[in-house]
Design an enzyme around this catalytic site. Structure first.
Site, PDB file in Angstrom:
ATOM      1  CG  ASP A   8      -1.998   0.985   1.184  1.00  0.00           C
ATOM      2  OD1 ASP A   8      -2.101   1.687   0.158  1.00  0.00           O
ATOM      3  OD2 ASP A   8      -2.756   1.102   2.163  1.00  0.00           O
TER       4      ASP A   8
ATOM      5  CG  ASP B 204      -5.187   5.933  -2.884  1.00  0.00           C
ATOM      6  OD1 ASP B 204      -4.129   5.679  -2.287  1.00  0.00           O
ATOM      7  OD2 ASP B 204      -6.276   5.443  -2.550  1.00  0.00           O
TER       8      ASP B 204
ATOM      9  CB  CYS C 205     -12.540 -21.425  17.401  1.00  0.00           C
ATOM     10  SG  CYS C 205     -11.173 -21.576  16.254  1.00  0.00           S
TER      11      CYS C 205
ATOM     12  CB  CYS D 175      -7.982 -22.700  15.119  1.00  0.00           C
ATOM     13  SG  CYS D 175      -7.438 -21.670  16.492  1.00  0.00           S
TER      14      CYS D 175
ATOM     15  CB  CYS E 132      -9.340 -22.395  20.024  1.00  0.00           C
ATOM     16  SG  CYS E 132      -9.192 -20.685  19.524  1.00  0.00           S
TER      17      CYS E 132
END
Ligand SMILES: [Zn+2]
Length: 546
Positions: free
Chosen positions: A87, A122, A274, A276, A279
């Site tokens: 960015d 931008d 969760c 994962c 967890c």
């Protein structure tokens, strides 16, 4: 062409984006990496989590590390051998007002550090901008965009052309159509972060679709700052292909735990919803007792897993042609998401135009929300445009049956038998049979095997808005066609009286002979057949008297 579409659903696409460091698959999430403060190393983000790409900020790199990333090469500097996007510092302009660099410098710097996907500097419009200021940001961003193609020196970097305009949709449209004329590889929607922070997902729908309708649709679209899994499905469905997430790390710092339906504070959790790798082996209590630094890493890692698994679910939904169903499910995670889904009604024709016509699966219709889906819109438009060549004198309207296609139902077989027993061959040819049903409104018997008219499941009884929609389709059909006689079969238990009344009124207004029976009435097939016999006979006598 650097972008190739493999699969589509709604405006979403699974695609291949070719960069100089390899091909990546969209929809793609770029975790935001800030080399100065990074809880999880870029190497682990790729090797352990499987992210193929990341995004970092060229302005911060330049300010903090000067030429080091250029000398070592960005990939070595970050220790990341995937695809790197940069960015430009636009967000820093928005937050701090200005940056100590120029557009030319940022373009040159991104080439020097050897990024794969680069962004022009931008000028973000922001959320609270006045119209005058918004116009300025659009003009200046366009000016810098045009300059890029004079000053860049490399051809192997993909450039991003951001669309500005903020909440001024006419400016977004203008910005998008001008940006689209330039040879960018990727476009982006500038600074919707504040819109998302304020949960204005309905405004986000307007912004994304306005940009989408004015950009070359084949180019990928990046949504800046869209880092939460609970809105991925919405953004992807609207045609955003690329995302970046700083939220996984920012939330972790604030002890916030991401789920696919929202964010929870760690201290509110008794159980981890969760499974994962993080967890699975710990409890919320154990984590809250950890030293802050470790806790932050744990949460950042879980948050990344949460993002990843939602992206995969969305991709699988696209594969199966069930993105709409997934979107409806997710939109019940927060009222503002549901509001956003309702907003799609305004854009239903654009979405229909760019959605695939045939899918690998049938449709699930839950409520009137589903009336905006492309399949329903497409059927309505086609029926009213194409089903006009029939010059049949009588119409029989039957309620939808559980059996599909409808012509295999017992209800239809009973009718067929009664008609054959009562009417002359030439008279049966004058009769049109249609089923009224949710969500498609009206299905002529000849079309009942056309996808997806028999490949769908509907929750009955329909809600009020759906009943009104079906009634409107029936009325529309009667007003468009030249029927002289209409027989309506009601299923009171499912449909109440609304469709029946609408149909009766439409017939009265047009001077069409009308009758109705309820399917609870055992003798209805004979009654329908007798009614048609008598009235077709009357029509014939009327004609010969003329
Ligand atoms: Zn987890």
């Amino acid at each position: 062409m650097s972008f190739e579409v493999k699969d589509r659903d709604l405006l979403a696409r699974i695609g291949k984006l070719r960069t100089k460091s390899g091909v990546v698959e969209t929809p793609l999430l770029f975790p935001v990496v800030n080399p100065a403060v990074q809880p999880i190393s870029p190497k682990r983000i790729r090797e352990e989590f499987g992210f193929e790409a990341l995004i970092t900020n060229a302005y911060i790199l330049k300010k903090r590390f000067k030429m080091e990333p250029a000398e070592r090469g960005l990939h070595k500097f970050l220790d990341f051998n995937g695809v790197v996007m940069t960015d430009s510092g636009a967000y820093q302009i928005l937050v701090y007002g200005d940056v100590e660099t120029t557009s030319e410098e940022i373009v040159a710097y991104q080439e020097q550090i050897d990024t794969d996907i680069a962004t022009i500097l931008d000028w973000p419009t922001g959320w609270k901008a006045t119209r005058r200021h918004a116009e300025q940001t659009v003009e200046e961003t366009l000016k810098r965009a045009r300059e890029l193609f004079q000053i860049r020196t490399r051809e192997d970097i993909l450039w991003v052309g951001p669309v500005q305009g903020g909440r001024y949709l006419d400016l977004v449209a203008k910005s998008a159509s001008e940006m689209g004329k330039l040879p960018f590889h990727i476009h982006a929607l500038g600074s919707p972060t504040e819109v998302m922070e304020n949960y204005r997902f309905d405004v986000l729908v307007d912004m994304i679709l306005t940009a989408k309708m004015n950009l070359p649709i084949e180019r990928p679209l990046h949504l800046f700052g869209a880092g939460h899994p609970f809105m991925f499905a919405l953004a992807v469905a609207l045609g955003c292909d690329l995302f970046d997430s700083a939220a996984y790390a920012i939330y972790a710092k604030e002890s916030r735990y991401m789920t696919e339906t929202g964010t929870v504070r760690l201290e509110e959790l008794e159980y981890f919803p969760c499974a994962c790798p993080k967890c699975s082996s710990k409890t919320p209590k154990e984590i809250s007792e950890m030293p802050p630094k470790e806790r932050q890493v744990f949460l950042a890692e879980h948050n990344l897993y949460a993002c990843l698994s939602e992206i995969r679910r969305v991709k699988q939904a696209i594969r199966e042609g069930r993105l709409w169903e997934h979107l409806e499910l997710r939109s019940h995670g927060h009222p503002t998401l549901l509001q956003a889904l309702k907003r799609l009604k305004i854009y239903e024709e654009f979405i229909e135009k760019h959605s695939p016509t045939v899918k690998p699966s049938g449709l699930f219709f839950f409520s009137s929300l589903g009336l905006s889906r492309p399949e329903v819109v497409r059927h309505r438009v086609r029926l009213s445009e194409r089903f006009t060549h029939y010059e049949r004198e009588a119409l029989i309207l039957m309620p939808q049956t559980k059996t599909k296609p409808f012509h295999r139902s017992k209800l239809y077989k009973k009718l067929g038998k009664a008609l054959r027993n009562t009417l002359r061959m030439e008279d049966t040819a004058k009769i049109q049979v249609c089923f009224y049903e949710a969500p498609f409104g009206l299905v002529p018997i000849e079309l009942d095997e056309v996808y997806p008219l028999s490949q769908h499941e509907t929750a009955l009884p329909p809600d009020l808005e759906t009943i009104e929609y079906v009634a409107a389709q029936v009325v529309n059909h009667i007003s468009q066609q030249n029927y002289k006689i209409v027989a309506f079969l009601n299923n009171h238990e499912v449909w109440g009286e609304k469709v029946l009344k609408a149909c009766r009124d439409a017939c009265q207004n047009k001077g069409v002979i009308f009758t109705s029976f309820d399917i609870e009435m055992e003798e209805w097939p004979g009654l329908v057949a007798d009614f048609l016999k008598q009235n077709l006979e009357k029509q014939r006598r009327g004609r010969s008297a003329d």
